[in-house]
Each structure stands twice: as structure tokens, then as C-alpha cells.
Motif scaffolding. Structure first.
Motif, PDB file in Angstrom:
ATOM      1  N   ILE A   1       0.861  -1.175   0.000  1.00 36.90           N
ATOM      2  CA  ILE A   1       0.000   0.000   0.000  1.00 36.90           C
ATOM      3  C   ILE A   1       0.898   1.226   0.000  1.00 36.90           C
ATOM      4  N   VAL A   2       0.572   2.204  -0.833  1.00 38.08           N
ATOM      5  CA  VAL A   2       1.279   3.477  -0.820  1.00 38.08           C
ATOM      6  C   VAL A   2       0.390   4.475  -0.087  1.00 38.08           C
ATOM      7  N   GLN A   3       0.923   5.031   0.983  1.00 38.15           N
ATOM      8  CA  GLN A   3       0.194   5.998   1.800  1.00 38.15           C
ATOM      9  C   GLN A   3      -0.304   7.133   0.896  1.00 38.15           C
ATOM     10  N   GLY A   4      -1.580   7.507   1.019  1.00 37.47           N
ATOM     11  CA  GLY A   4      -2.132   8.617   0.246  1.00 37.47           C
ATOM     12  C   GLY A   4      -2.706   8.239  -1.108  1.00 37.47           C
ATOM     13  N   GLU A   5      -2.585   6.967  -1.512  1.00 39.38           N
ATOM     14  CA  GLU A   5      -3.156   6.511  -2.777  1.00 39.38           C
ATOM     15  C   GLU A   5      -4.456   5.763  -2.533  1.00 39.38           C
ATOM     16  N   ASP A   6      -5.353   5.812  -3.525  1.00 43.15           N
ATOM     17  CA  ASP A   6      -6.478   4.888  -3.520  1.00 43.15           C
ATOM     18  C   ASP A   6      -5.890   3.516  -3.807  1.00 43.15           C
ATOM     19  N   TRP A   7      -6.315   2.499  -3.060  1.00 41.67           N
ATOM     20  CA  TRP A   7      -5.697   1.183  -3.153  1.00 41.67           C
ATOM     21  C   TRP A   7      -6.754   0.135  -3.445  1.00 41.67           C
ATOM     22  N   GLU A   8      -6.462  -0.732  -4.415  1.00 42.81           N
ATOM     23  CA  GLU A   8      -7.319  -1.873  -4.737  1.00 42.81           C
ATOM     24  C   GLU A   8      -6.460  -3.082  -5.047  1.00 42.81           C
TER      25      GLU A   8
ATOM     26  N   ALA B   1     -24.313 -19.865   6.759  1.00 40.61           N
ATOM     27  CA  ALA B   1     -24.659 -20.321   8.109  1.00 40.61           C
ATOM     28  C   ALA B   1     -24.011 -19.445   9.184  1.00 40.61           C
ATOM     29  N   GLY B   2     -23.214 -18.453   8.766  1.00 41.95           N
ATOM     30  CA  GLY B   2     -22.551 -17.574   9.720  1.00 41.95           C
ATOM     31  C   GLY B   2     -21.205 -18.078  10.193  1.00 41.95           C
ATOM     32  N   LYS B   3     -20.741 -19.201   9.646  1.00 41.78           N
ATOM     33  CA  LYS B   3     -19.444 -19.749  10.040  1.00 41.78           C
ATOM     34  C   LYS B   3     -18.329 -18.958   9.342  1.00 41.78           C
ATOM     35  N   ARG B   4     -17.344 -18.552  10.153  1.00 38.94           N
ATOM     36  CA  ARG B   4     -16.188 -17.796   9.633  1.00 38.94           C
ATOM     37  C   ARG B   4     -14.995 -18.722   9.511  1.00 38.94           C
ATOM     38  N   ILE B   5     -14.277 -18.583   8.374  1.00 41.54           N
ATOM     39  CA  ILE B   5     -13.035 -19.333   8.202  1.00 41.54           C
ATOM     40  C   ILE B   5     -11.940 -18.377   7.748  1.00 41.54           C
ATOM     41  N   LYS B   6     -10.766 -18.600   8.296  1.00 40.90           N
ATOM     42  CA  LYS B   6      -9.605 -17.815   7.886  1.00 40.90           C
ATOM     43  C   LYS B   6      -9.057 -18.435   6.608  1.00 40.90           C
ATOM     44  N   ILE B   7      -8.987 -17.624   5.570  1.00 46.32           N
ATOM     45  CA  ILE B   7      -8.556 -18.165   4.281  1.00 46.32           C
ATOM     46  C   ILE B   7      -7.091 -17.862   3.982  1.00 46.32           C
ATOM     47  N   CYS B   8      -6.556 -16.760   4.539  1.00 46.24           N
ATOM     48  CA  CYS B   8      -5.146 -16.471   4.275  1.00 46.24           C
ATOM     49  C   CYS B   8      -4.605 -15.407   5.220  1.00 46.24           C
ATOM     50  N   ASN B   9      -3.276 -15.400   5.342  1.00 43.71           N
ATOM     51  CA  ASN B   9      -2.538 -14.318   5.985  1.00 43.71           C
ATOM     52  C   ASN B   9      -2.096 -13.375   4.878  1.00 43.71           C
ATOM     53  N   LEU B  10      -2.122 -12.084   5.145  1.00 41.40           N
ATOM     54  CA  LEU B  10      -1.716 -11.108   4.150  1.00 41.40           C
ATOM     55  C   LEU B  10      -0.798 -10.062   4.791  1.00 41.40           C
ATOM     56  N   PRO B  11       0.497 -10.344   4.844  1.00 38.88           N
ATOM     57  CA  PRO B  11       1.416  -9.309   5.317  1.00 38.88           C
ATOM     58  C   PRO B  11       1.286  -8.073   4.422  1.00 38.88           C
ATOM     59  N   ILE B  12       1.403  -6.906   5.018  1.00 36.93           N
ATOM     60  CA  ILE B  12       1.237  -5.634   4.298  1.00 36.93           C
ATOM     61  C   ILE B  12       2.506  -4.809   4.452  1.00 36.93           C
ATOM     62  N   LYS B  13       2.959  -4.209   3.373  1.00 42.23           N
ATOM     63  CA  LYS B  13       4.049  -3.240   3.406  1.00 42.23           C
ATOM     64  C   LYS B  13       3.463  -1.886   3.009  1.00 42.23           C
ATOM     65  N   VAL B  14       3.702  -0.869   3.839  1.00 40.62           N
ATOM     66  CA  VAL B  14       3.177   0.468   3.564  1.00 40.62           C
ATOM     67  C   VAL B  14       4.346   1.396   3.271  1.00 40.62           C
ATOM     68  N   GLU B  15       4.280   2.006   2.100  1.00 39.85           N
ATOM     69  CA  GLU B  15       5.305   2.973   1.674  1.00 39.85           C
ATOM     70  C   GLU B  15       4.832   4.378   2.058  1.00 39.85           C
ATOM     71  N   PRO B  16       5.688   5.178   2.688  1.00 39.63           N
ATOM     72  CA  PRO B  16       5.239   6.497   3.148  1.00 39.63           C
ATOM     73  C   PRO B  16       4.968   7.453   2.004  1.00 39.63           C
ATOM     74  N   GLU B  17       3.996   8.301   2.225  1.00 39.40           N
ATOM     75  CA  GLU B  17       3.649   9.381   1.294  1.00 39.40           C
ATOM     76  C   GLU B  17       4.618  10.529   1.543  1.00 39.40           C
ATOM     77  N   VAL B  18       5.162  11.076   0.497  1.00 37.85           N
ATOM     78  CA  VAL B  18       6.074  12.208   0.619  1.00 37.85           C
ATOM     79  C   VAL B  18       5.345  13.503   0.237  1.00 37.85           C
ATOM     80  N   THR B  19       4.681  13.495  -0.904  1.00 35.62           N
ATOM     81  CA  THR B  19       3.962  14.673  -1.386  1.00 35.62           C
ATOM     82  C   THR B  19       2.585  14.722  -0.762  1.00 35.62           C
ATOM     83  N   ARG B  20       2.279  15.809  -0.081  1.00 38.74           N
ATOM     84  CA  ARG B  20       0.979  15.971   0.577  1.00 38.74           C
ATOM     85  C   ARG B  20       0.344  17.255   0.092  1.00 38.74           C
ATOM     86  N   ILE B  21      -0.455  17.132  -0.962  1.00 40.96           N
ATOM     87  CA  ILE B  21      -1.095  18.332  -1.549  1.00 40.96           C
ATOM     88  C   ILE B  21      -2.594  18.215  -1.391  1.00 40.96           C
TER      89      ILE B  21
END
Length: 121
Positions: free
Chosen positions: A8-15, A101-121
Motif C-alpha cells: 500500500i502506498v500511503q495517500g493513494e487509492d488502493w485496490e 450459516a454464519g461460520k467464519r473461516i480464515k482463508i489467508c494471511n496477508l502481510p502488508i508493506k506500507v510505503e510512506p507518502e512524501v507529497t501531501r497536496i
């Protein structure tokens, strides 16, 4: 259980779009699930999430997908300190699916790396 690192890049829309494949090459049918949930935390034990990810199960595509998203306002609020050997900050998350039925299952781990935003306009 699947695992992939997301960036994820800080300050960006992320999908991100995720698909899940079994060892035999077939894809997971997501039509049996009614929802998905995901939060991002600095450590699993922390009670406060740094972000709650918007999720959408898409069964109209082949293979089925799960769309993950955050707005630029949300990504701007994720602390990114660049304290690691590169300029990203590491976070943890996982993805849960809920069936009719409301049963929850964990499907995966997702480590996240966040890159800092430099430009803040």
C-alpha cells in the motif's frame, strides 16, 4: 493456507483483487460465502486496527475474486515510518470468509508493506 504480501502506498487509492486456487489448479468457488472481513494491524495482539479494509466478493467473474480496497483518505492515516531496511513499514492482516450459516473461516494471511507518502497536496 495461502499467503501473499501486499503493498500500500500511503495517500493513494488502493485496490487488490484476489483469487484462490487449490493445489490441483481449480479455483475456490466463492458463491457459497456471504461476506469477507479484513483488518490491518501493526501486530496481531494490538486491539486497535490501523485500517479496516472494504471487501467485495465478486462471483460474476471467472475465476471468482475478492476485491480489497481503501480510499486515499484511509491509506493516508496508516502510519508509515520507513524504519526498516527499505522505506516501507510492515503490518499484518488476514482475510476471513463467512458462509450463509454464519461460520467464519480464515482463508489467508496477508502481510502488508506500507510505503510512506512524501507529497501531501
Amino acid at each position: 493456507m495461502a499467503e501473499a504480501t501486499l503493498k500500500i502506498v500511503q495517500g493513494e487509492d488502493w485496490e487488490e483483487y484476489l483469487t484462490f486456487r487449490y493445489g490441483d489448479g481449480t479455483y475456490l468457488d466463492l458463491s457459497q460465502y456471504t461476506g469477507a472481513t479484513m483488518q490491518i494491524r501493526d501486530v496481531p495482539q494490538n486491539n486497535r486496527a490501523v485500517a479496516t479494509v472494504t471487501t467485495q466478493i465478486i462471483t460474476t467473474s471467472t475465476p471468482n475474486q475478492i476485491k480489497l480496497s481503501l480510499t486515499h483518505d484511509q491509506t493516508s492515516l496508516i502510519p508509515a515510518f520507513g524504519e526498516n531496511t527499505d522505506i516501507t513499514t510492515d503490518y499484518v492482516s488476514d482475510l476471513f470468509l463467512t458462509n450463509s450459516a454464519g461460520k467464519r473461516i480464515k482463508i489467508c494471511n496477508l502481510p502488508i508493506k506500507v510505503e510512506p507518502e512524501v507529497t501531501r497536496i
